[in-house]
Design an enzyme around this catalytic site. Structure first.
Site, mmCIF file in Angstrom:
data_model
loop_
_atom_site.group_PDB
_atom_site.id
_atom_site.type_symbol
_atom_site.label_atom_id
_atom_site.label_comp_id
_atom_site.label_asym_id
_atom_site.label_seq_id
_atom_site.Cartn_x
_atom_site.Cartn_y
_atom_site.Cartn_z
ATOM 1 N N LEU A 138 -11.018 -9.333 -44.979
ATOM 2 C CA LEU A 138 -10.276 -8.128 -44.600
ATOM 3 C C LEU A 138 -9.899 -7.283 -45.812
ATOM 4 C CD1 LEU A 138 -7.911 -9.670 -41.895
ATOM 5 C CD2 LEU A 138 -10.158 -8.605 -41.581
ATOM 6 N N HIS A 139 -9.974 -5.966 -45.607
ATOM 7 C CA HIS A 139 -9.575 -5.009 -46.643
ATOM 8 C C HIS A 139 -8.738 -3.926 -45.973
ATOM 9 C CE1 HIS A 139 -12.736 -2.616 -44.847
ATOM 10 N NE2 HIS A 139 -13.614 -3.576 -45.101
ATOM 11 N N GLY A 191 -9.387 -1.061 -44.983
ATOM 12 C CA GLY A 191 -10.023 -0.422 -43.816
ATOM 13 C C GLY A 191 -9.656 -1.159 -42.536
ATOM 14 N N HIS A 192 -9.815 -2.476 -42.549
ATOM 15 C CA HIS A 192 -9.419 -3.278 -41.383
ATOM 16 C C HIS A 192 -7.910 -3.147 -41.126
ATOM 17 C CE1 HIS A 192 -12.874 -5.877 -42.953
ATOM 18 N NE2 HIS A 192 -13.273 -5.590 -41.734
ATOM 19 N N GLN A 247 -25.947 -10.849 -35.018
ATOM 20 C CA GLN A 247 -26.092 -9.425 -35.338
ATOM 21 C C GLN A 247 -26.694 -9.210 -36.729
ATOM 22 O OE1 GLN A 247 -21.743 -8.467 -35.066
ATOM 23 N NE2 GLN A 247 -22.159 -7.156 -36.834
ATOM 24 N N LYS A 302 -16.301 4.141 -39.827
ATOM 25 C CA LYS A 302 -17.228 3.651 -40.855
ATOM 26 C C LYS A 302 -18.538 3.206 -40.198
ATOM 27 C CE LYS A 302 -18.590 1.306 -44.632
ATOM 28 N NZ LYS A 302 -19.275 0.179 -44.096
ATOM 29 N N ARG A 358 -18.644 -5.984 -47.794
ATOM 30 C CA ARG A 358 -19.820 -6.193 -48.649
ATOM 31 C C ARG A 358 -19.622 -5.635 -50.062
ATOM 32 N NH1 ARG A 358 -22.261 -5.334 -43.566
ATOM 33 N NH2 ARG A 358 -23.668 -7.010 -42.933
HETATM 34 P P1 AMP Z 1 -16.349 -5.537 -39.793
HETATM 35 O O1 AMP Z 1 -15.435 -6.626 -40.222
HETATM 36 O O2 AMP Z 1 -17.158 -4.932 -40.886
HETATM 37 O O3 AMP Z 1 -17.177 -5.906 -38.587
HETATM 38 O O4 AMP Z 1 -15.397 -4.345 -39.304
HETATM 39 C C1 AMP Z 1 -14.445 -4.525 -38.290
HETATM 40 C C2 AMP Z 1 -13.902 -3.170 -37.872
HETATM 41 O O5 AMP Z 1 -13.283 -2.541 -39.009
HETATM 42 C C3 AMP Z 1 -14.990 -2.207 -37.381
HETATM 43 O O6 AMP Z 1 -14.491 -1.450 -36.293
HETATM 44 C C4 AMP Z 1 -15.238 -1.351 -38.580
HETATM 45 O O7 AMP Z 1 -15.743 -0.071 -38.274
HETATM 46 C C5 AMP Z 1 -13.835 -1.245 -39.174
HETATM 47 N N1 AMP Z 1 -13.909 -0.895 -40.596
HETATM 48 C C6 AMP Z 1 -14.569 -1.550 -41.568
HETATM 49 N N2 AMP Z 1 -14.459 -0.883 -42.749
HETATM 50 C C7 AMP Z 1 -13.719 0.222 -42.482
HETATM 51 C C8 AMP Z 1 -13.261 1.322 -43.287
HETATM 52 N N3 AMP Z 1 -13.548 1.425 -44.573
HETATM 53 N N4 AMP Z 1 -12.516 2.271 -42.690
HETATM 54 C C9 AMP Z 1 -12.232 2.187 -41.354
HETATM 55 N N5 AMP Z 1 -12.623 1.192 -40.560
HETATM 56 C C10 AMP Z 1 -13.364 0.220 -41.111
#
Ligand code: AMP
Length: 256
Positions: free
Chosen positions: A7-8, A10-11, A35, A125, A163
């Protein structure tokens, strides 16, 4: 809200919105094997459950919960579902990552049926994924409201992504060229032809000598189909995918 962990900010921004707007928030952490079209990407995907749970402990309240299923829990039997997302999956990520959106559809459908949320918070994103999940909820007739959330970026403009941790210091330094090129093209959209803009974005990103463009597309926001010319009445977004050494990065901006 579904996540693959590592998690960052964005999450966390999505989680904060959900916590503010709802009585109960569920966060899932599951690196969804079906996926990934690239086995090495799956193997090297960052995983740090301990740190994730500590971050969530600070954000979530008493009635909220974190769901961390195992692969066998999510997929006790081989999966055979084949979704038809039509033209939404024949472009961009769908074209370059065969099977990716089918895997996303399967996992999100299962997560939504387990948790039964009123709303699902998704980041722009992954804008194409958002459109696919919107379509999935129609196909599966799931009564869930989709809440799109803006892209969160590093101070230098790089879109946050789990990533990004895997970038070498050199590739990390080069990566902000992606958003710079997108922003510049967005500002010039009305004055230049689209083919010229695509070439310029590609050149600017590749001028770093470290980033290789996979695609640049200007598409209609609703249909995700390429736009041929500038039309004021159309909502347009520009999308890119870039290979930065071993790491594949995606980004997009709204035009205008
Ligand atoms: P992931 O863990 O990459 O599958 O992302 C989980 C959710 O967080 C998805 O809805 C992504 O679009 C969202 N997400 C990931 N990175 C960002 C970001 N930089 N800004 C906004 N939402 C993000």
């Amino acid at each position: 809200m579904p996540t693959m962990g590592a998690l960052h900010e964005g999450h966390l921004s999505l989680i904060r919105s959900s916590v503010e707007e709802n009585r109960c928030t569920a966060v899932s952490i599951f690196v969804n094997p079906i996926q990934f079209n690239n086995p090495s990407d799956l193997e090297k995907y960052p995983r740090d459950l301990e740190t994730d749970l500590n971050l969530l402990r600070d954000l979530l309240r008493e009635d909220d919960f974190v769901f961390v299923p195992s692969v066998t829990e999510m997929y006790p039997e081989p999966v055979t579902t084949r979704y038809d997302f039509d033209a939404l999956e024949t472009v961009m990520e769908g074209q370059y990552r065969p099977g990716h959106f089918n895997g996303v559809g399967i996992v999100v459908n299962r997560l939504l049926r387990i948790v039964e949320p009123d709303r699902i918070y998704l980041g722009e994103k992954d804008f194409q994924q958002l459109a696919i999940i919107r379509r999935l909820t129609q196909i599966e007739q799931l009564p869930v409201k989709i809440v799109p959330c803006p892209i969160i970026r590093e101070p230098d403009g790089l879109a946050m992504s789990s990533r990004n941790q895997r970038l070498t210091p050199e590739h990390r330094k080069a990566a902000p060229a992606i958003y710079r090129a997108l922003k510049e093209a967005s500002a010039d959209f009305s004055t230049r032809d689209i083919a010229g803009l695509i070439s310029r974005i590609t050149e600017q990103i590749e001028a770093t000598g470290l980033l290789k463009v996979e695609y640049v597309e200007f598409v209609d926001e609703a249909s995700l189909q390429p736009v041929a010319r500038h039309d004021e009445s159309q909502a347009v977004r520009c999308f890119v995918a870039v290979q930065a050494g071993e790491v594949r990065l995606i980004d997009n901006v709204r035009i205008g």
